[in-house]
Design a protein around this motif. Structure first.
Motif, PDB file in Angstrom:
ATOM      1  N   GLN A  68      51.126  55.397  24.845  1.00  0.00           N
ATOM      2  CA  GLN A  68      51.450  56.581  23.839  1.00  0.00           C
ATOM      3  C   GLN A  68      51.826  56.108  22.510  1.00  0.00           C
ATOM      4  N   ALA A  69      51.586  56.386  21.948  1.00  0.00           N
ATOM      5  CA  ALA A  69      51.654  55.999  20.325  1.00  0.00           C
ATOM      6  C   ALA A  69      53.095  56.265  20.305  1.00  0.00           C
ATOM      7  N   GLU A  70      54.136  54.632  19.253  1.00  0.00           N
ATOM      8  CA  GLU A  70      54.772  54.481  18.597  1.00  0.00           C
ATOM      9  C   GLU A  70      55.756  54.404  20.140  1.00  0.00           C
ATOM     10  N   THR A  71      55.675  54.456  21.205  1.00  0.00           N
ATOM     11  CA  THR A  71      56.816  54.260  22.143  1.00  0.00           C
ATOM     12  C   THR A  71      55.946  53.732  23.639  1.00  0.00           C
ATOM     13  N   ASP A  72      56.717  52.670  24.658  1.00  0.00           N
ATOM     14  CA  ASP A  72      56.559  52.358  25.308  1.00  0.00           C
ATOM     15  C   ASP A  72      55.052  53.201  26.103  1.00  0.00           C
ATOM     16  N   PRO A  73      54.752  52.725  27.255  1.00  0.00           N
ATOM     17  CA  PRO A  73      53.126  53.419  28.071  1.00  0.00           C
ATOM     18  C   PRO A  73      53.733  53.968  29.110  1.00  0.00           C
ATOM     19  N   LEU A  74      53.666  55.053  29.604  1.00  0.00           N
ATOM     20  CA  LEU A  74      53.873  55.392  30.553  1.00  0.00           C
ATOM     21  C   LEU A  74      52.742  55.195  32.358  1.00  0.00           C
ATOM     22  N   VAL A  75      54.156  54.520  32.533  1.00  0.00           N
ATOM     23  CA  VAL A  75      53.562  53.935  33.985  1.00  0.00           C
ATOM     24  C   VAL A  75      53.907  54.924  35.146  1.00  0.00           C
ATOM     25  N   ALA A  76      53.359  54.976  35.729  1.00  0.00           N
ATOM     26  CA  ALA A  76      53.944  55.773  37.164  1.00  0.00           C
ATOM     27  C   ALA A  76      53.229  54.671  38.560  1.00  0.00           C
ATOM     28  N   SER A  77      54.062  54.458  39.519  1.00  0.00           N
ATOM     29  CA  SER A  77      52.927  53.977  40.418  1.00  0.00           C
ATOM     30  C   SER A  77      53.380  54.356  42.351  1.00  0.00           C
ATOM     31  N   THR A  78      52.936  54.735  43.387  1.00  0.00           N
ATOM     32  CA  THR A  78      53.552  55.020  44.535  1.00  0.00           C
ATOM     33  C   THR A  78      52.918  54.016  45.486  1.00  0.00           C
ATOM     34  N   ALA A  79      53.511  54.047  46.742  1.00  0.00           N
ATOM     35  CA  ALA A  79      53.014  53.127  47.620  1.00  0.00           C
ATOM     36  C   ALA A  79      54.055  53.620  48.674  1.00  0.00           C
ATOM     37  N   GLY A  80      52.589  52.960  49.943  1.00  0.00           N
ATOM     38  CA  GLY A  80      53.271  53.525  51.659  1.00  0.00           C
ATOM     39  C   GLY A  80      52.200  53.407  52.502  1.00  0.00           C
ATOM     40  N   LYS A  81      52.706  53.923  53.859  1.00  0.00           N
ATOM     41  CA  LYS A  81      51.886  53.861  54.425  1.00  0.00           C
ATOM     42  C   LYS A  81      51.859  54.990  55.840  1.00  0.00           C
ATOM     43  N   PHE A  82      51.306  55.262  56.349  1.00  0.00           N
ATOM     44  CA  PHE A  82      51.690  56.691  57.116  1.00  0.00           C
ATOM     45  C   PHE A  82      50.677  56.073  58.551  1.00  0.00           C
ATOM     46  N   SER A 236      38.975  52.508  51.299  1.00  0.00           N
ATOM     47  CA  SER A 236      38.905  53.614  49.731  1.00  0.00           C
ATOM     48  C   SER A 236      39.369  52.854  49.335  1.00  0.00           C
ATOM     49  N   SER A 237      38.556  52.163  48.071  1.00  0.00           N
ATOM     50  CA  SER A 237      39.063  52.219  46.574  1.00  0.00           C
ATOM     51  C   SER A 237      38.616  52.475  45.270  1.00  0.00           C
ATOM     52  N   THR A 238      39.783  52.984  44.495  1.00  0.00           N
ATOM     53  CA  THR A 238      38.783  53.311  43.143  1.00  0.00           C
ATOM     54  C   THR A 238      39.516  53.092  41.917  1.00  0.00           C
ATOM     55  N   THR A 239      39.279  52.929  40.910  1.00  0.00           N
ATOM     56  CA  THR A 239      39.935  52.792  39.200  1.00  0.00           C
ATOM     57  C   THR A 239      38.768  53.208  38.612  1.00  0.00           C
ATOM     58  N   VAL A 240      39.687  53.472  37.752  1.00  0.00           N
ATOM     59  CA  VAL A 240      39.057  54.815  36.510  1.00  0.00           C
ATOM     60  C   VAL A 240      39.939  54.057  34.861  1.00  0.00           C
ATOM     61  N   ASN A 241      39.216  53.044  34.249  1.00  0.00           N
ATOM     62  CA  ASN A 241      39.752  52.532  32.569  1.00  0.00           C
ATOM     63  C   ASN A 241      38.850  52.444  31.567  1.00  0.00           C
ATOM     64  N   ASP A 242      39.788  53.929  30.904  1.00  0.00           N
ATOM     65  CA  ASP A 242      39.419  54.946  30.267  1.00  0.00           C
ATOM     66  C   ASP A 242      40.145  54.691  28.316  1.00  0.00           C
ATOM     67  N   VAL A 243      39.213  53.122  28.191  1.00  0.00           N
ATOM     68  CA  VAL A 243      39.883  52.478  27.228  1.00  0.00           C
ATOM     69  C   VAL A 243      40.238  53.002  25.663  1.00  0.00           C
ATOM     70  N   ALA A 244      39.088  53.829  25.298  1.00  0.00           N
ATOM     71  CA  ALA A 244      39.257  55.344  24.243  1.00  0.00           C
ATOM     72  C   ALA A 244      40.462  55.501  24.428  1.00  0.00           C
ATOM     73  N   ASN A 245      40.956  56.668  25.308  1.00  0.00           N
ATOM     74  CA  ASN A 245      42.249  57.100  25.796  1.00  0.00           C
ATOM     75  C   ASN A 245      43.832  56.246  25.961  1.00  0.00           C
ATOM     76  N   GLY A 246      43.636  55.042  25.921  1.00  0.00           N
ATOM     77  CA  GLY A 246      44.284  54.125  26.687  1.00  0.00           C
ATOM     78  C   GLY A 246      44.846  54.534  28.365  1.00  0.00           C
ATOM     79  N   PHE A 247      43.968  54.945  28.727  1.00  0.00           N
ATOM     80  CA  PHE A 247      44.539  55.808  30.350  1.00  0.00           C
ATOM     81  C   PHE A 247      43.941  54.635  31.683  1.00  0.00           C
ATOM     82  N   PHE A 248      44.713  54.029  32.390  1.00  0.00           N
ATOM     83  CA  PHE A 248      44.424  53.603  33.286  1.00  0.00           C
ATOM     84  C   PHE A 248      44.250  53.798  34.428  1.00  0.00           C
ATOM     85  N   ALA A 249      44.064  54.060  35.858  1.00  0.00           N
ATOM     86  CA  ALA A 249      44.432  54.437  37.014  1.00  0.00           C
ATOM     87  C   ALA A 249      43.536  53.757  37.890  1.00  0.00           C
TER      88      ALA A 249
END
Length: 270
Positions: A68-82, A236-249
């Motif tokens: 995010q411009a002029e502020t800390d990155p927005l980070v969200a995460s979750t983990a668990g199991k069923f 399964s394992s997925t990764t999205v790295n959108d450097v242009a928009n500063g997004f990683f998941a």
């Protein structure tokens, strides 16, 4: 015959009787054959059937990071199991070798292979009515141990025909996992995830104990408990790295396979 002649004949007969008796053979008892000591030493092959189960665990995690411009990155995460409860019958065969020591201790090695119907499955659906607009989601997932085997050592003690032992070693097996998810609205399917399918051989370990009894010189009956842990593998394992928009998941899901088994079988000893 006069009395003198009769008396002489009687005396002669009495004198001859001990000599004749000495020449007669006395009855002799036949020697008793020693009872052979039973030994567990040797190769064997056999078959078994049993029932097993416990659960499949599906640990998962997901993380996203948005600059995010002029502020800390927005980070969200979750983990668990069923988890899914598993159960099913299995059957197969085993082959091995035992060596019995003079003090009654027995050491052996055994390998077995089993066809398996141990599986767990979950099917569900959820319906939401939002101001008359009905949306429903359906999902199903499950795993199955198609076959498994072990290579184990056996160490115990034999009381003649009874053999009590502990056992442990390596385990392996094929685990098949499938899953799908779809969202349906008034006009049909509005969202559907690609089915997840994963099938492969997993490796782990096993430990347990058993009891075997020789019902005949070459045949024995056994009952055995084993705990089997086939470890953890990625589904399964997925990764999205959108450097242009500063997004990683990134996201990931695994399956952990563990189960208890109880079986009975017979062995033929060579």
């Amino acid at each position: 015959m006069n009395r003198t002649t009769l008396g002489a004949a009687s005396i002669f007969a009495a004198a001859a009787m001990p000599a004749a008796a000495a020449d007669m053979a006395y009855p002799v008892k036949a020697p008793i054959a020693p009872v052979p000591v039973f030994s567990w030493t040797g190769f064997y092959i056999g078959a078994n059937v049993g029932f097993g189960g416990d659960k499949f665990d599906y640990p998962f995690s997901a993380t996203q990071r948005q600059l995010q411009a002029e502020t800390d990155p927005l980070v969200a995460s979750t983990a668990g199991k069923f988890s899914l409860t598993s159960s099913g019958f299995f059957g197969g065969g085993q082959i091995g070798y035992n060596y019995q020591f003079a003090n009654g201790g027995v050491f052996g090695i055994e390998t077995d292979i089993q066809w398996s119907g141990i599986k767990g499955r979950f099917d569900g659906n959820q319906t939401v009515n939002d101001n008359g607009i009905v949306t429903s989601g359906t999902f199903n997932t499950g795993s199955e141990v198609e076959w498994f085997g072990t290579v184990r050592g056996r160490l115990g003690y034999a009381w003649d025909r009874l053999f009590l032992y502990g056992t442990g070693g390596g385990a392996y097996g094929k685990v098949n996992t499938q899953g799908s998810f779809a969202i349906t609205g008034p006009n049909g399917v509005i969202g559907q995830a690609a089915p997840v399918t994963n099938s492969g051989t997993q490796w782990g370990w096993t430990a347990g104990a058993g009891l075997e009894y020789a019902i005949a010189p070459q045949w024995s009956f056994k009952t055995e408990y084993l705990y089997v842990d086939l470890g953890r593998t990625n589904l399964s394992s997925t990764t999205v790295n959108d450097v242009a928009n500063g997004f990683f998941a990134t996201s990931s899901m695994d399956v952990e396979t563990r189960f208890h088994t109880m079986k009975a079988g017979v062995n033929y000893r060579f």
